[in-house]
Design a protein around this motif. Structure first.
Motif, PDB file in Angstrom:
ATOM      1  N   LYS A 475       0.832  -1.208   0.000  1.00  0.00           N
ATOM      2  CA  LYS A 475       0.000   0.000   0.000  1.00  0.00           C
ATOM      3  C   LYS A 475       0.867   1.259   0.000  1.00  0.00           C
ATOM      4  O   LYS A 475       0.577   2.239  -0.707  1.00  0.00           O
ATOM      5  N   LYS A 476       1.936   1.229   0.787  1.00  0.00           N
ATOM      6  CA  LYS A 476       2.837   2.377   0.849  1.00  0.00           C
ATOM      7  C   LYS A 476       3.520   2.601  -0.498  1.00  0.00           C
ATOM      8  O   LYS A 476       3.622   3.742  -0.980  1.00  0.00           O
ATOM      9  N   LYS A 477       3.959   1.500  -1.126  1.00  0.00           N
ATOM     10  CA  LYS A 477       4.616   1.598  -2.422  1.00  0.00           C
ATOM     11  C   LYS A 477       3.655   2.138  -3.478  1.00  0.00           C
ATOM     12  O   LYS A 477       4.023   2.988  -4.293  1.00  0.00           O
ATOM     13  N   ALA A 478       2.411   1.648  -3.444  1.00  0.00           N
ATOM     14  CA  ALA A 478       1.410   2.107  -4.406  1.00  0.00           C
ATOM     15  C   ALA A 478       1.123   3.596  -4.238  1.00  0.00           C
ATOM     16  O   ALA A 478       0.953   4.327  -5.216  1.00  0.00           O
ATOM     17  N   ALA A 479       1.070   4.060  -2.981  1.00  0.00           N
ATOM     18  CA  ALA A 479       0.811   5.473  -2.698  1.00  0.00           C
ATOM     19  C   ALA A 479       1.958   6.333  -3.221  1.00  0.00           C
ATOM     20  O   ALA A 479       1.731   7.416  -3.783  1.00  0.00           O
ATOM     21  N   GLU A 480       3.211   5.864  -3.038  1.00  0.00           N
ATOM     22  CA  GLU A 480       4.373   6.623  -3.526  1.00  0.00           C
ATOM     23  C   GLU A 480       4.373   6.721  -5.045  1.00  0.00           C
ATOM     24  O   GLU A 480       4.703   7.752  -5.625  1.00  0.00           O
ATOM     25  N   GLU A 481       4.021   5.633  -5.704  1.00  0.00           N
ATOM     26  CA  GLU A 481       3.974   5.630  -7.167  1.00  0.00           C
ATOM     27  C   GLU A 481       2.867   6.539  -7.682  1.00  0.00           C
ATOM     28  O   GLU A 481       3.010   7.188  -8.712  1.00  0.00           O
ATOM     29  N   ALA A 482       1.754   6.573  -6.950  1.00  0.00           N
ATOM     30  CA  ALA A 482       0.628   7.437  -7.341  1.00  0.00           C
ATOM     31  C   ALA A 482       1.033   8.900  -7.253  1.00  0.00           C
ATOM     32  O   ALA A 482       0.636   9.726  -8.084  1.00  0.00           O
ATOM     33  N   LYS A 483       1.843   9.252  -6.245  1.00  0.00           N
ATOM     34  CA  LYS A 483       2.295  10.628  -6.087  1.00  0.00           C
ATOM     35  C   LYS A 483       3.175  11.064  -7.255  1.00  0.00           C
ATOM     36  O   LYS A 483       3.133  12.204  -7.704  1.00  0.00           O
ATOM     37  N   LYS A 484       4.005  10.128  -7.734  1.00  0.00           N
ATOM     38  CA  LYS A 484       4.903  10.433  -8.833  1.00  0.00           C
ATOM     39  C   LYS A 484       4.126  10.754 -10.116  1.00  0.00           C
ATOM     40  O   LYS A 484       4.569  11.556 -10.934  1.00  0.00           O
ATOM     41  N   LYS A 485       2.977  10.136 -10.245  1.00  0.00           N
ATOM     42  CA  LYS A 485       2.153  10.358 -11.434  1.00  0.00           C
ATOM     43  C   LYS A 485       1.471  11.726 -11.370  1.00  0.00           C
ATOM     44  O   LYS A 485       1.174  12.353 -12.337  1.00  0.00           O
TER      45      LYS A 485
END
Length: 485
Positions: A475-485
């Motif tokens: 979940k943390k990794k997915a949230a970080e990737e979403a921020k990059k987008k």
């Protein structure tokens, strides 16, 4: 400064012939004769001649001590060149070089093998032991400096003096090494010493931006990691440091993801290709390492190796039976590699209603294959059930749990007794064996896969107790990737 020397220690020789049996061990017909005299040896005691090979040591020969207190290893064929071990009855040992010629005598005593070593008939070993004695002297000089440094590390003036002394010792070692290499060009001892020397990182180019500059030392060191060692020289394969260098490259110099590690494996195999023996060893070693890796996702490296080296016909030494087993396992793993979409399943729940895996709506789905009669499952599944009720459900997780045995009543009773309130499904034994087991390459239960909302496999073979932790990381990794987008 790190100085490496040969210590006398006790060890257990491992006798494994996995790859050695496929390789030719002898060469030439001048033969070899190695005579060893050690002060403590008694008549009829047995000593062994062993050699390094990759990450193991193997016994080549054994001989009894004669009436002169001498052990003689003799044969009509030459030994493959490299570093060998003379092993005493108490399993203490010392290293020596087998190069050219292979008729030599070695005399020493157990008070200090290296210091008291006398060699006749082998210039390589004379240089080898003199080099070790030099390193020992420099270590003895370095030791009090290091101890003093710990006591005065807050005193800038003292630290400066000590660093100058350390630098002097380092330069003396480097100068000594260079002299041996210059005076004995192309000799094994020169190649041996060179292979232990790390590449020197140059100053960061001023033309690089801040990001490139920060990573330059790492990138340069990795790119030049094998500059000083000829990986395709099979003599290097028979040294105590060859496999350590491979492991360091894979474990310390490579980003720990399957794509990066696969690329590093390709680098190693390409370096080994010019020599058939080293090539065989490298492919075998890497295949075994990643076929049996305990780290999640590394089965993708195994699949990469099979696709690129076995299926392409490069592993000509592998027999058809072994090839069939390897390729079958690789093909079986492919559908469930991390990043792949989970193979579809459409199974019956306890009321006989079909539920498709892809119809499960959840941020994450835990797909678990289990057997109510399996000893491990009897402990693990109730634990997962409690985690589901207490934690996982609140994290947006659903569980799709398939019973692998077609014993409906016993299965349903286990569900009731352990209050497994998730999606429980089953099918016939024939379906499990022909479909589910094959699609998911199930070789033990329980087996846990974690899928994202699109049913892409994001984790696999997770211990049930670790599922909340793994979900949290995802979940943390997915949230970080979403921020990059």
């Amino acid at each position: 400064m790190k100085i490496i020397m040969n210590h006398t220690v006790k060890f257990t020789l491992t006798i494994i012939f996995a790859i050695i049996s496929t390789l030719s061990f002898a060469g030439g017909n001048d033969g070899h004769e190695i005579k060893v005299t050690i002060n403590t040896l008694k008549e009829n005691e047995t000593c062994q001649l062993a050699y390094y090979y990759g990450n193991k040591q193997y016994i080549k020969d054994s001989a009894k001590v004669n009436s002169k207190g001498q052990v003689v290893f003799k044969g009509e064929e030459k030994l493959p060149q490299g570093v060998y071990l003379f092993v005493l009855p108490n399993k203490s040992y010392f290293d020596f070089i087998v190069d050219e010629p292979q008729h030599m005598s070695i005399v020493s005593d157990t008070t200090n093998f290296v210091k008291n070593m006398q060699v006749k008939g082998s210039k390589e070993n004379e240089l080898f032991f003199e080099y070790q004695r030099f390193i020992m002297r420099k270590q003895n000089e370095q030791k009090p400096i290091s101890e003093t440094y710990k006591l005065v590390k807050d005193n800038e003036d003292s630290v400066k003096i000590l660093r100058e002394q350390m630098t002097r010792i380092k330069e003396e070692v480097e100068s000594y090494q260079q002299k041996i290499m210059d005076d004995n060009e192309n000799s094994f001892i020169a190649l041996f010493i060179k292979a232990t020397i790390e590449p020197t990182i140059p100053p960061v180019p001023e033309s690089l931006d801040s990001t490139e500059a920060a990573s330059f030392p790492y990138r340069y060191f990795k790119a030049h990691f094998f500059d000083n060692i000829n990986v395709s020289d099979d003599r290097m394969l028979r040294t105590p440091f060859f496999n350590n260098k491979i492991e360091r490259y894979l474990e310390k110099m490579t980003v720990p993801d399957p794509d990066s590690i696969s690329a590093s494996c390709d680098v190693l195999i390409n370096l080994a290709k010019p020599n058939d023996e080293v090539f065989k060893y490298m492919v075998w070693y890497l295949t075994l390492k990643y076929e049996t890796s305990k780290f999640m996702g590394m089965d993708a490296v195994f699949v990469h190796l099979v696709d690129n080296y076995y299926k392409t016909g490069l592993t000509t030494w592998v027999d058809s039976t072994t090839m069939a087993k390897i390729t079958k396992k690789s093909d079986g793993l492919k559908p469930t590699l991390i990043g792949k979409n989970a193979p579809s399943l459409n199974l019956k729940d306890t009321s006989g209603r079909y539920i498709s895996l892809y119809d499960v709506k959840a941020e994450y789905t835990i797909l678990v294959f289990w057997d109510h009669d399996c000893g491990h499952c009897k402990k693990a599944i109730p634990k997962l059930g409690k985690l589901y009720n207490d934690t996982l459900k609140g994290m947006g997780v659903e569980v799709y749990a398939m019973e692998t045995e077609d014993k409906f009543d016993e299965w349903r009773n286990f569900i009731s007794e352990n209050e497994l309130s998730w999606i429980n499904v089953h099918e016939t034994d024939e379906y499990y064996r022909a479909v589910a087991k094959q699609r998911y390459h199930i070789n033990s239960t329980p087996m846990v896969f974690i899928l994202d909302k699109n049913k892409k496999i994001v984790a696999k073979k997770v211990d049930v107790e670790q599922t909340p932790h793994v979900i949290g990381i995802l979940k943390k990794k997915a949230a970080e990737e979403a921020k990059k987008k």
